[in-house]
Structures are given as structure tokens and as C-alpha cells.
Design a protein around this motif. Sequence first.
Motif, short mmCIF file in Angstrom:
data_model
loop_
_atom_site.label_atom_id
_atom_site.label_comp_id
_atom_site.label_asym_id
_atom_site.label_seq_id
_atom_site.Cartn_x
_atom_site.Cartn_y
_atom_site.Cartn_z
N ARG A 1 -17.96 -35.12 33.68
CA ARG A 1 -16.48 -35.31 32.89
C ARG A 1 -15.93 -34.02 32.71
NH1 ARG A 1 -16.84 -39.23 27.57
NH2 ARG A 1 -14.45 -39.24 27.32
N ARG A 2 -14.61 -34.02 32.92
CA ARG A 2 -13.61 -32.86 32.96
C ARG A 2 -13.62 -32.19 31.33
NH1 ARG A 2 -7.46 -33.10 34.42
NH2 ARG A 2 -7.39 -33.96 32.55
N ILE A 3 -13.84 -30.92 31.56
CA ILE A 3 -13.45 -30.01 30.31
C ILE A 3 -12.05 -29.31 30.64
CG2 ILE A 3 -14.25 -28.36 28.85
CD1 ILE A 3 -16.97 -29.15 29.48
N LYS A 4 -11.03 -29.62 29.71
CA LYS A 4 -9.87 -28.84 30.01
C LYS A 4 -9.21 -28.47 28.72
CE LYS A 4 -5.33 -29.57 32.55
NZ LYS A 4 -4.45 -30.50 32.96
N ARG A 5 -9.55 -27.26 28.48
CA ARG A 5 -9.03 -26.57 26.99
C ARG A 5 -8.36 -25.27 27.38
NH1 ARG A 5 -11.30 -28.76 22.36
NH2 ARG A 5 -11.57 -31.00 22.47
N VAL A 6 -7.64 -25.03 26.34
CA VAL A 6 -6.71 -23.60 26.51
C VAL A 6 -6.96 -22.75 25.21
CG1 VAL A 6 -4.14 -22.82 26.27
CG2 VAL A 6 -4.94 -24.75 27.86
#
Length: 423
Positions: A272-277
Motif C-alpha cells: 500500500r502506497r506511502i506518499k508524504r512530503v
Amino acid sequence: MTEYDYLAEISTYLKQFLVEQGYSELLAQRINLGVNLLIAIIFILLLDQILRRIIISGFRRFSNKTKTTFDDYLAQGNFPKYMAHIIPLIIFEQLIPIIFNDFPGWMKFCLKAVDVYLIVLVVWILRSITKSVKGYLKTKPYFKDKPLDSYSQVGIIFLWAIGGLVIFSELTDQDILQFLATLGAASAIILLMFRDTILGFVASIQVSINDMVRIGDWITLDKFGADGDVIEINLTTVKVRNFDNTITTIPTYSLISDSFRNWRGMTESGGRRIKRVLQIKASSVKFLSGEEIEDLKKIQLIAPYLDRRQKDIDRFNTERSIDKSVAVNGRNQTNLGVFRKYCDEYLEHHPAINKELLMMSRLLPPTNEGIPLEIYAFSSDKVWENYERIQADIMEHLYAALPYFRLELHEKPTSHDISRLKS
């Protein structure tokens, strides 16, 4: 003399007796009809009760001995009960000409009424079989996520439509084909009346054939505020249990007319994708001095990288006689570049990250809120609670690691910051 003639003769005894006693012919016929009808009804009801108990108990014993569960669903759908009604009803239909022998008009009405009930009973039996098939197929893994409710409802509607046509033909003595030809002229009105049903049926078929949605899929449909698991797909509606435990009902046709998101691909994938900035404060980005590089080598994950990278940079600068009295000359390491490498190494060594899927940290175009450093990876565990914990664990660590690289997060000033500057 046949049994039918014998019964007909017995049924007239009371009438003949009453006529001999001086009653009028019409009165004697009516009294005879009432008594015969009462006897026939009592007999039929008793026979129905006896047969129902025998058939239901026998069917129950039979289903208990079999390994399949299909007969259990038949028992739950009242199939044995409906079957028990058939024999008494047929016998009663055979008795009607005898009972109403002196009243042909009533006899015709009763025969039609019994025929109508027989048709309805047959529809009930077929409906029970349809529901039993649906319940049985739901226990099979292959059909567990198929919209069986839609197919069952379409089948039942079709059965009632056929039953209604047969009943109409029976009551009006009109041929079914002739009636259907007349019905064709009113097809526009029929389509308007059953628009939602027809659209739902078409949508159910398309959803199933194209494998767009299954029972248990997590879907998001912003138009209807749906965000949760599909718990039911029937002819006209799709029910979604949202994550706040509310239920959203969506028209089935909306699944092919509107855009929605199905998360099944994510659940069936390897992660499951983790996409944080992280918004890095631009003024905190700088070149690293030799002392700072030596200090950062204490961080085990990037120590080999720093050593190897610095040797390459020194060789490059030496071969080209770069004047390093000014830091901007030649090649240098930056704290942001080293931190980006640290993020890559941290993801690479994190046990909850799927290493076979895409994994990286990258810089996005700078904005007035800083320099975005995006963390992109996939957690091996796709369960929502665990996924959120893994994501939080990674981001919390990286937030805490920033000061070690002399980097700062960009934050908008608060009222406390402004008041401190004024003082």
C-alpha cells in the motif's frame, strides 16, 4: 360406475332428501351446495395439514442426511411447504364440478380462482428455488463476490411477469401471444415505468462481466459520499458500509455512468502506497564542510555512502585543480542531498517496506512553502490500521532526523512567533 360418478351421486343425496321433505328445488340446491362445500373445505384443509407435516418432516430428515447445503436453503425458503399445497389444491379442483354441479356460473368462477392460485403457487415454488440457488452459490468462493442478488431479483421479476401473463390469459380467456402483441403498443409506457429496473439490470450485467465491483471491494464515490466496503449489489442499488459505519446506498447504474475509485488493485498488490512530503526550509540548505561530513559519518546508515561519495568529489576537484577556498567551486555535498540519501537508506532497511515495489525519495519543484521532499514507498502490510502506524513511524523518524542534517521544516509563523518578534 366410476369414482367420479359415485361421488356425484353422493353429493346429491341431501338435495333429494330436502326436496322429498317439501323444500323448493332452489333452496335444496343451495343447502346442498353449502354442506358439500363445507365438507370439501374441511377435508382439503385436513389433508393439507397432514401432507404438510409429512413432507416438511421428511424433507428435514432428508436434508440432515445429505452433505450438500442446497436442500437446507430449500427448507429455509419454504419449498416443502409450497409443494405440500399442490396435491390438496388439485383434488379440490377435481371436486369443484361435483360441488357446483347445479351452479355452472359459480363453478366457472371457482375453477378460475383455483387455477389462479395454482399459478401463484408455482411461481412461489420457482421463487423459492431461485432464492435457494442464490443462497447456496453465496457459500461458494467463486460466487462470493458476484452480484447474485441482482440476478436473483431479475429472475424473480421474470417469474412474476410470466405468472402475471398466464393469470391474465386464464381470467380473460385471451391468448398470451395476442396479449403480448397488444402490450407492444404500450412499450414506451412500460419502459418508463420500469426504467430504473431495466437500467439496474443492464448495469448489474456490465458490472459483473467487466468485473468492475465485487462484494467486499473498497470503493470511493465522492458524488454520493461513499467511502467503504461494498456489502451488497442488487438490481437497483449498491450498498456501501463506510468506514464510519454508516451505510450509503448508490444506484447500480451510477457505477457505469459516473467515475468511482476501486481500491481492489491496491489490496491485491504487494503493498500500500506511502506518499508524504516534508517541506524543507530553503534557507537551511547549505554545502557541508569537512567537519560536518565527519560528524555525519557517525550516522551508520550513510557512513559508507559519505566516505565513498567524498572520495569521488575530492578526486574530481583535484584532477581539475578546483579552488576550494570558495565552497561553491567544484563539486560539493549538501545537507539536503545527504538527507535525501539517508531517507533512501532508511526506507531500504525498514522491515515494513516492500523492497520489490518502487521506493524513493525525490525533490519536487520548490514553492512558497519551501522545498518539497517526497517520500514514496509501499508498505508490505495493507491493513489500514497497520499501514497508518507504519507511515507515521517513518515520517516521525524523518522529522526527528532533520536537525542532525542542519535542516529545518518550513512552517508558517504563528501568533506566538509574531508576538515574540515584536518583543
